[in-house]
Write a protein that holds these residues in place. Structure first.
Motif, PDB file in Angstrom:
ATOM      1  N   LEU A 232       0.821  -1.212   0.000  1.00  0.00           N
ATOM      2  CA  LEU A 232       0.000   0.000   0.000  1.00  0.00           C
ATOM      3  C   LEU A 232       0.854   1.261   0.000  1.00  0.00           C
ATOM      4  CD1 LEU A 232      -2.622  -1.155   2.626  1.00  0.00           C
ATOM      5  CD2 LEU A 232      -3.012  -0.885   0.166  1.00  0.00           C
ATOM      6  N   ALA A 233       2.041   1.164   0.550  1.00  0.00           N
ATOM      7  CA  ALA A 233       2.939   2.312   0.610  1.00  0.00           C
ATOM      8  C   ALA A 233       3.894   2.361  -0.578  1.00  0.00           C
ATOM      9  CB  ALA A 233       3.749   2.279   1.915  1.00  0.00           C
ATOM     10  N   ASN A 234       3.837   1.350  -1.421  1.00  0.00           N
ATOM     11  CA  ASN A 234       4.833   1.225  -2.488  1.00  0.00           C
ATOM     12  C   ASN A 234       4.181   1.043  -3.860  1.00  0.00           C
ATOM     13  OD1 ASN A 234       7.722   1.108  -3.061  1.00  0.00           O
ATOM     14  ND2 ASN A 234       7.400  -1.047  -3.593  1.00  0.00           N
ATOM     15  N   GLY A 235       3.086   1.768  -4.095  1.00  0.00           N
ATOM     16  CA  GLY A 235       2.459   1.736  -5.411  1.00  0.00           C
ATOM     17  C   GLY A 235       1.939   0.389  -5.831  1.00  0.00           C
ATOM     18  N   GLY A 236       1.557  -0.442  -4.837  1.00  0.00           N
ATOM     19  CA  GLY A 236       1.006  -1.755  -5.141  1.00  0.00           C
ATOM     20  C   GLY A 236       2.015  -2.869  -5.247  1.00  0.00           C
ATOM     21  N   ARG A 237       3.307  -2.560  -5.065  1.00  0.00           N
ATOM     22  CA  ARG A 237       4.361  -3.566  -5.202  1.00  0.00           C
ATOM     23  C   ARG A 237       4.972  -3.959  -3.864  1.00  0.00           C
ATOM     24  NH1 ARG A 237       6.344  -4.739 -10.158  1.00  0.00           N
ATOM     25  NH2 ARG A 237       5.507  -3.521 -11.888  1.00  0.00           N
ATOM     26  N   ASN A 238       5.417  -5.189  -3.781  1.00  0.00           N
ATOM     27  CA  ASN A 238       6.217  -5.643  -2.648  1.00  0.00           C
ATOM     28  C   ASN A 238       7.635  -5.099  -2.844  1.00  0.00           C
ATOM     29  OD1 ASN A 238       8.077  -7.182  -1.049  1.00  0.00           O
ATOM     30  ND2 ASN A 238       6.525  -8.775  -0.808  1.00  0.00           N
TER      31      ASN A 238
ATOM     32  N   SER B 151      -0.512   3.628   6.399  1.00  0.00           N
ATOM     33  CA  SER B 151       0.330   3.693   5.213  1.00  0.00           C
ATOM     34  C   SER B 151       0.771   5.130   4.977  1.00  0.00           C
ATOM     35  CB  SER B 151      -0.459   3.181   4.000  1.00  0.00           C
ATOM     36  OG  SER B 151       0.194   3.482   2.786  1.00  0.00           O
ATOM     37  N   VAL B 152       2.051   5.306   4.699  1.00  0.00           N
ATOM     38  CA  VAL B 152       2.579   6.595   4.251  1.00  0.00           C
ATOM     39  C   VAL B 152       3.038   6.369   2.816  1.00  0.00           C
ATOM     40  CG1 VAL B 152       4.142   8.510   4.716  1.00  0.00           C
ATOM     41  CG2 VAL B 152       3.386   7.041   6.602  1.00  0.00           C
TER      42      VAL B 152
ATOM     43  N   ALA C 124       6.520   4.354   3.842  1.00  0.00           N
ATOM     44  CA  ALA C 124       6.542   3.246   4.795  1.00  0.00           C
ATOM     45  C   ALA C 124       5.142   2.747   5.120  1.00  0.00           C
ATOM     46  CB  ALA C 124       7.232   3.675   6.094  1.00  0.00           C
ATOM     47  N   SER C 125       5.090   1.524   5.634  1.00  0.00           N
ATOM     48  CA  SER C 125       3.895   0.932   6.214  1.00  0.00           C
ATOM     49  C   SER C 125       4.106   0.836   7.718  1.00  0.00           C
ATOM     50  CB  SER C 125       3.665  -0.456   5.612  1.00  0.00           C
ATOM     51  OG  SER C 125       2.637  -1.149   6.278  1.00  0.00           O
ATOM     52  N   LEU C 126       3.056   1.115   8.495  1.00  0.00           N
ATOM     53  CA  LEU C 126       3.170   1.129   9.952  1.00  0.00           C
ATOM     54  C   LEU C 126       2.079   0.269  10.571  1.00  0.00           C
ATOM     55  CD1 LEU C 126       3.348   4.301   8.761  1.00  0.00           C
ATOM     56  CD2 LEU C 126       4.001   4.740  11.121  1.00  0.00           C
ATOM     57  N   ALA C 127       2.383  -0.305  11.722  1.00  0.00           N
ATOM     58  CA  ALA C 127       1.374  -1.001  12.504  1.00  0.00           C
ATOM     59  C   ALA C 127       1.610  -0.696  13.971  1.00  0.00           C
ATOM     60  CB  ALA C 127       1.432  -2.508  12.262  1.00  0.00           C
ATOM     61  N   VAL C 128       0.513  -0.446  14.685  1.00  0.00           N
ATOM     62  CA  VAL C 128       0.599  -0.146  16.109  1.00  0.00           C
ATOM     63  C   VAL C 128      -0.479  -0.947  16.830  1.00  0.00           C
ATOM     64  CG1 VAL C 128      -0.944   1.868  15.908  1.00  0.00           C
ATOM     65  CG2 VAL C 128       0.691   1.747  17.802  1.00  0.00           C
ATOM     66  N   TRP C 129      -0.198  -1.309  18.078  1.00  0.00           N
ATOM     67  CA  TRP C 129      -1.155  -2.097  18.864  1.00  0.00           C
ATOM     68  C   TRP C 129      -1.174  -1.616  20.304  1.00  0.00           C
ATOM     69  CZ3 TRP C 129       0.355  -6.792  22.012  1.00  0.00           C
ATOM     70  CH2 TRP C 129      -0.762  -7.378  22.623  1.00  0.00           C
TER      71      TRP C 129
END
Length: 311
Positions: A211-217, A268-269, A273-278
């Motif tokens: 999601l942060a990289n234009g649809g690519r891994n 998503s930025v 970057a992709s971020l996750a928080v809990w």
């Protein structure tokens, strides 16, 4: 702009000593047993770094965060035809509202409220058994995160199924309008189980990188979705990802995000970057109280708002 590693450590340290942590979800009994003192955060950058702090490697129930990934799969199967059965507008109402569904003739406002995600589950069934569809969803997440350890928490799934009366009502109501093609209990079987998937912040951040990289891994260069579809999923996360608190999250944090009542948030930025928080304690809207605050502080320190000028 602050150094990312230092900013992450500062945010985690501040959250660790916060006393007002919100309330854990008790209407799903298994979630009510989670320690409210837990806090984890992970950032997976597009240049290949993964930075973590706190309880970032402890699995938790991702709940509605899973709807980002089921939507991605359903769009891959149905394309824009999906939008005939689910809307794309913010709800402005609680995530399990029946009143809104009645006003709109069984068409859910968006794919991230419960009714919308039940329709997406129905689309993914496509004549298969729920077990097969659930397996495909888990396989997709394992592929994205490059981690075979991701599983469904069976106890959480059973807890949801035993207490999910409102979701049964939503499914039956949509079936009466012809917006479910399978028996409600089959669509709900997929829905309850994908919400009960357990992942850590690290795994979630890695899974969300496309999601942060234009649809690519970014590791493999493999295209998960087209750049246009990645933009659209991000747009839905920004406008609809926090239920009736979505506008406030966009105002305070300014990046696409999807919350879950297990206390997690995937954000998503784009381009960065992709971020996750809990943090398990929730605010009045059912979103992680400290998770939202942590992302607000980190986004401000890193100038990560999608509304901020780049460069």
């Amino acid at each position: 702009m602050a150094d990312l590693e230092q900013a992450l450590a500062e945010v985690a340290a501040e959250m660790a000593v916060s006393e007002d942590r919100g309330e854990v979800a008790t209407y799903i009994p298994q979630l009510g047993r989670v320690d409210a003192k837990k806090f984890g955060i992970a950032v997976a950058t597009n240049d290949g770094r993964v930075l973590t702090a706190g309880d970032a490697d402890e699995p938790f129930s991702i709940q509605s965060i899973s709807k980002v990934f089921t939507l991605t799969l359903a769009l891959g199967e149905k394309g824009d035809a999906l939008w005939k059965r689910v809307g794309r507008e913010p709800s402005g109402n609680p995530f399990n509202s029946i009143v809104q569904l009645e006003h709109e003739s069984g068409i859910p406002r968006n794919p991230f409220i419960n009714a919308g995600a039940i329709v997406v589950s129905d689309i993914l069934l496509a004549g298969h058994q729920p077990r097969e569809t659930i397996g495909e969803i888990v396989h997709f997440l394992r592929f994205l995160a490059n981690d075979e350890a991701i599983v469904v928490d069976r106890e959480v799934a059973a807890s949801e199924q035993a207490t999910g009366y409102r979701n049964f009502a939503l499914a039956n109501y949509m079936r009466s309008f012809g917006n479910l093609t399978h028996a409600p209990e089959l669509a709900l079987g997929v829905y309850f189980h994908h919400c009960a998937i357990a992942m850590s912040c690290r795994q979630l951040a890695l899974a969300g990188r496309f999601l942060a990289n234009g649809g690519r891994n970014p590791d493999t260069g493999h295209s998960v979705v087209s750049p246009e579809r990645a933009r659209r999923i991000n747009a839905l996360m920004l406008t609809c990802g926090h239920y009736d608190g979505s506008g406030d999250f966009a105002f305070r944090v300014g990046i696409p995000g999807k919350s879950g009542v297990g206390g997690g948030i995937l954000a998503s930025v784009p381009g960065v970057a992709s971020l996750a928080v809990w943090s398990p304690g929730l605010n009045a809207n059912g979103n992680s109280k400290l998770g939202s605050l942590a992302l607000e502080k980190l986004a401000r320190m890193m100038n990560w708002s999608v509304f901020a000028p780049r460069g």
